[in-house]
Motif scaffolding. Structure first.
Motif, short mmCIF file in Angstrom:
data_model
loop_
_atom_site.label_atom_id
_atom_site.label_comp_id
_atom_site.label_asym_id
_atom_site.label_seq_id
_atom_site.Cartn_x
_atom_site.Cartn_y
_atom_site.Cartn_z
N THR A 150 0.86 -1.17 0.00
CA THR A 150 0.00 0.00 0.00
C THR A 150 0.89 1.22 0.00
N LEU A 151 0.68 2.17 -0.91
CA LEU A 151 1.58 3.31 -1.07
C LEU A 151 1.07 4.53 -0.32
N LEU A 152 1.84 4.99 0.63
CA LEU A 152 1.63 6.32 1.20
C LEU A 152 2.81 7.15 0.75
N THR A 153 2.57 8.37 0.33
CA THR A 153 3.64 9.10 -0.33
C THR A 153 4.05 10.37 0.38
N ASP A 154 3.51 10.66 1.54
CA ASP A 154 3.89 11.86 2.26
C ASP A 154 5.19 11.61 3.00
N PRO A 155 6.32 12.21 2.58
CA PRO A 155 7.59 11.94 3.24
C PRO A 155 7.56 12.28 4.72
N ALA A 156 6.74 13.24 5.11
CA ALA A 156 6.71 13.63 6.52
C ALA A 156 6.20 12.51 7.39
N VAL A 157 5.34 11.66 6.81
CA VAL A 157 4.80 10.54 7.59
C VAL A 157 5.90 9.58 7.98
N HIS A 158 6.86 9.37 7.07
CA HIS A 158 7.87 8.34 7.28
C HIS A 158 9.22 8.90 7.68
N GLY A 159 9.34 10.21 7.75
CA GLY A 159 10.60 10.79 8.15
C GLY A 159 11.69 10.61 7.10
N ASP A 160 11.35 10.54 5.85
CA ASP A 160 12.34 10.34 4.79
C ASP A 160 13.17 11.59 4.62
N ALA A 214 -5.37 -1.33 -6.33
CA ALA A 214 -4.78 -0.60 -7.45
C ALA A 214 -3.34 -1.05 -7.68
N LEU A 215 -2.60 -1.22 -6.60
CA LEU A 215 -1.21 -1.66 -6.72
C LEU A 215 -1.13 -3.09 -7.23
N THR A 216 -2.02 -3.95 -6.75
CA THR A 216 -2.05 -5.33 -7.22
C THR A 216 -2.26 -5.39 -8.72
N LEU A 217 -3.09 -4.50 -9.23
CA LEU A 217 -3.39 -4.46 -10.65
C LEU A 217 -2.33 -3.71 -11.46
N GLY A 218 -1.30 -3.21 -10.79
CA GLY A 218 -0.22 -2.52 -11.49
C GLY A 218 -0.47 -1.05 -11.74
N ASP A 219 -1.50 -0.47 -11.12
CA ASP A 219 -1.84 0.94 -11.31
C ASP A 219 -1.20 1.78 -10.21
N ALA A 220 0.13 1.92 -10.27
CA ALA A 220 0.86 2.57 -9.19
C ALA A 220 0.43 4.03 -9.01
N GLY A 221 0.21 4.75 -10.13
CA GLY A 221 -0.19 6.14 -10.01
C GLY A 221 -1.52 6.30 -9.29
N THR A 222 -2.46 5.43 -9.63
CA THR A 222 -3.76 5.45 -8.95
C THR A 222 -3.60 5.13 -7.48
N ALA A 223 -2.74 4.15 -7.17
CA ALA A 223 -2.51 3.77 -5.78
C ALA A 223 -1.96 4.95 -4.98
N ILE A 224 -1.02 5.68 -5.56
CA ILE A 224 -0.45 6.83 -4.88
C ILE A 224 -1.52 7.88 -4.60
N ARG A 244 -2.90 9.02 -0.68
CA ARG A 244 -2.83 10.35 -0.09
C ARG A 244 -4.12 10.76 0.61
N THR A 245 -5.20 10.06 0.31
CA THR A 245 -6.49 10.42 0.91
C THR A 245 -6.82 9.57 2.14
N VAL A 246 -5.99 8.58 2.47
CA VAL A 246 -6.28 7.72 3.62
C VAL A 246 -6.07 8.51 4.91
N PRO A 247 -7.08 8.69 5.73
CA PRO A 247 -6.92 9.41 7.01
C PRO A 247 -6.31 8.48 8.06
N LEU A 248 -5.00 8.60 8.28
CA LEU A 248 -4.31 7.68 9.17
C LEU A 248 -4.88 7.70 10.59
N ALA A 249 -5.38 8.85 11.02
CA ALA A 249 -5.92 8.95 12.38
C ALA A 249 -7.14 8.05 12.57
N LYS A 250 -7.80 7.68 11.47
CA LYS A 250 -8.98 6.82 11.56
C LYS A 250 -8.63 5.34 11.45
#
Length: 445
Positions: free
Chosen positions: A87-97, A347-357, A361-367
């Motif tokens: 599962t792709l999360l792309t916010d670098p701040a989330v992971h400290g990258d 989306a990632l399983t189907l190879g749609d990486a852009g859609t997965a990203i 970005r819309t997944v509310p981690l707090a929930k």
């Protein structure tokens, strides 16, 4: 020279890593669809490339340099190169990258030094829980040491096992199950009238969690046995929600054993039956219905049935809207946030990486409140970043998963393989950090 008798997705993925290619680059190099290469990466040993792709992979390996073949041999060794769906999360701040993975050794010399370092690192045995007591209880139900429980006590104990599972306390839940299974027989024998249906429903839940934790430790065959017992117990209860709930674990077990088409059929049929018999009039029924169609959507994506996966995802969204909140009714963790996580994964399983990203970005981690769901999310993130060659981000995501639920990282063989990939493939300070993390988590590389 390295040779492969029959290519699986795992060997193909190892070759891609050995060539230092992204999924897109490798697909272009082979003349394959990107979605096909993404499927090899996500399904590993469970998928066999077509005959023409087998030949293409043979040709690429034959033309590879000695350095690439050396890396390929290291990556195809047991415990490396396997990557589950991410599962792709792309916010670098989330992971400290803090940047890319540049620096460190390159070429064959760096790989040799890396393997020498890993071989010399005393990490201790990987801490996969001991399932022997559970298996003994599962296949020898009439143990003389069985505890005597009332129906109320059994209900509380099953709920505690479910809670431990969702909190990723796998060692504790294995201990609970090892004594609860022998206690089930005496409770059944003492039940009469309406109590029998209640005990049967509890048995269905109990075997459900048995199957779930066995899938976590990669005992797929025995998990299928547990799922079958959950199904029989649920049918005996004559509770439509319990029957649909047991179909969830059976769907999961079928998928894990490579029976994706059967899993799709079961999930769809069971969901329709639940709708027919209950009208989805209760929150429990809606939550189980939604969780069941989402499980079917995963099976459809694994079978590369894009239309079925999308239809079941949409049905899950409708169920989440009907439920109206993110909850844990009937231990499903179902709601709109859960649907989003499934959309990213599929989306990632189907190879749609852009859609997965974009969706991630819309997944509310707090929930994402359940430890098992949140840890699994970050494990998937780590897997995705590793697949893309962004090893520092992958390591940061895996560290986050470990902070959320150490046993999710320490106990699961699939997660240990991600840690091994990071330690083998990364370079410089990132490699050293990955080795240090494995030592901290108790993972043998």
């Amino acid at each position: 020279m390295a040779t492969v008798t029959t290519w699986t997705g795992r060997e193909a993925n190892a070759l891609r890593h050995a060539l230092r290619m992204s999924v897109t680059m490798f697909a272009e190099h082979l003349g394959a669809a990107r979605r096909t290469v993404a499927k090899w990466s996500s399904q590993g040993d469970k998928v066999l490339p077509r005959t023409d792709m087998q030949a293409a992979l043979d040709t690429v390996l034959a033309r590879a340099t000695p350095e690439v073949r050396e890396r390929f041999e290291a990556l195809r060794a047991p415990g490396t190169g396997d990557e589950p769906v991410g599962t792709l999360l792309t916010d670098p701040a989330v992971h400290g990258d803090t940047g890319g993975d540049a620096g460190g050794e390159s070429g064959s010399g760096g790989d040799v030094r890396r393997r020498d370092l890993l071989r010399g690192t005393a990490l201790g045995a990987a801490a996969v829980p001991d399932v022997a007591p559970l298996l003994k209880a599962l296949f020898t139900p009439e143990l003389p040491t069985a505890m005597v429980l009332s129906i109320g006590q059994l209900s509380q104990a099953v709920a505690a096992a479910k809670t431990d599972y969702q909190a990723c306390r796998y060692e504790r839940v294995l201990d609970r199950l090892a004594y609860l299974l022998p206690a089930l027989g005496p409770v059944k024998a003492g039940a009469d009238g309406d109590q029998r249906a209640r005990v049967a429903a509890l048995a269905a839940d109990l075997y459900h969690v048995v199957g779930s934790v066995l899938l976590k430790v990669d005992d797929r065959g025995t998990a299928l046995v547990a799922a079958e017992r959950s199904t029989r117990a649920a049918q005996a209860s004559q509770d439509p929600v319990a029957i649909a709930g047991s179909a969830r674990i059976m769907t999961h077990a079928l998928m894990s054993n490579g029976h994706d088409v059967q899993a799709i059929t079961l999930a769809s049929t069971a969901a329709q039956e639940l709708d027919r018999t209950t009208g989805l009039a209760s929150a429990d029924a809606v939550a189980v219905y939604g969780a069941l169609v989402l499980r079917g959507a995963i099976a459809a994506a694994r079978a590369d049935d894009r239309d079925a996966a999308q239809a079941m995802l949409d049905e899950g969204s409708r169920a989440a809207t009907r439920l109206g909140y993110d909850g844990n009714d009937r231990w499903t963790g179902f709601g709109a946030t859960n649907v989003l996580q499934h959309r990213v994964n599929i989306a990632l399983t189907l190879g749609d990486a852009g859609t997965a990203i974009a969706i991630a970005r819309t997944v509310p981690l707090a929930k994402v409140t359940l430890a098992e769901r949140k840890a699994s999310l970050f494990v998937d993130v780590a897997c995705a970043y590793t697949q893309w060659g962004r090893y520092e981000r992958g390591l940061n995501a895996l560290r986050t998963a470990y902070e959320v639920a150490p046993e999710e990282v320490r106990c699961r063989p699939s997660v240990q393989r991600i840690a091994g990939d990071l330690a083998l493939l990364a370079t410089g300070s990132v490699r050293a950090a990955a080795v240090g993390f494995a030592r901290e988590a108790g993972i043998r590389l």
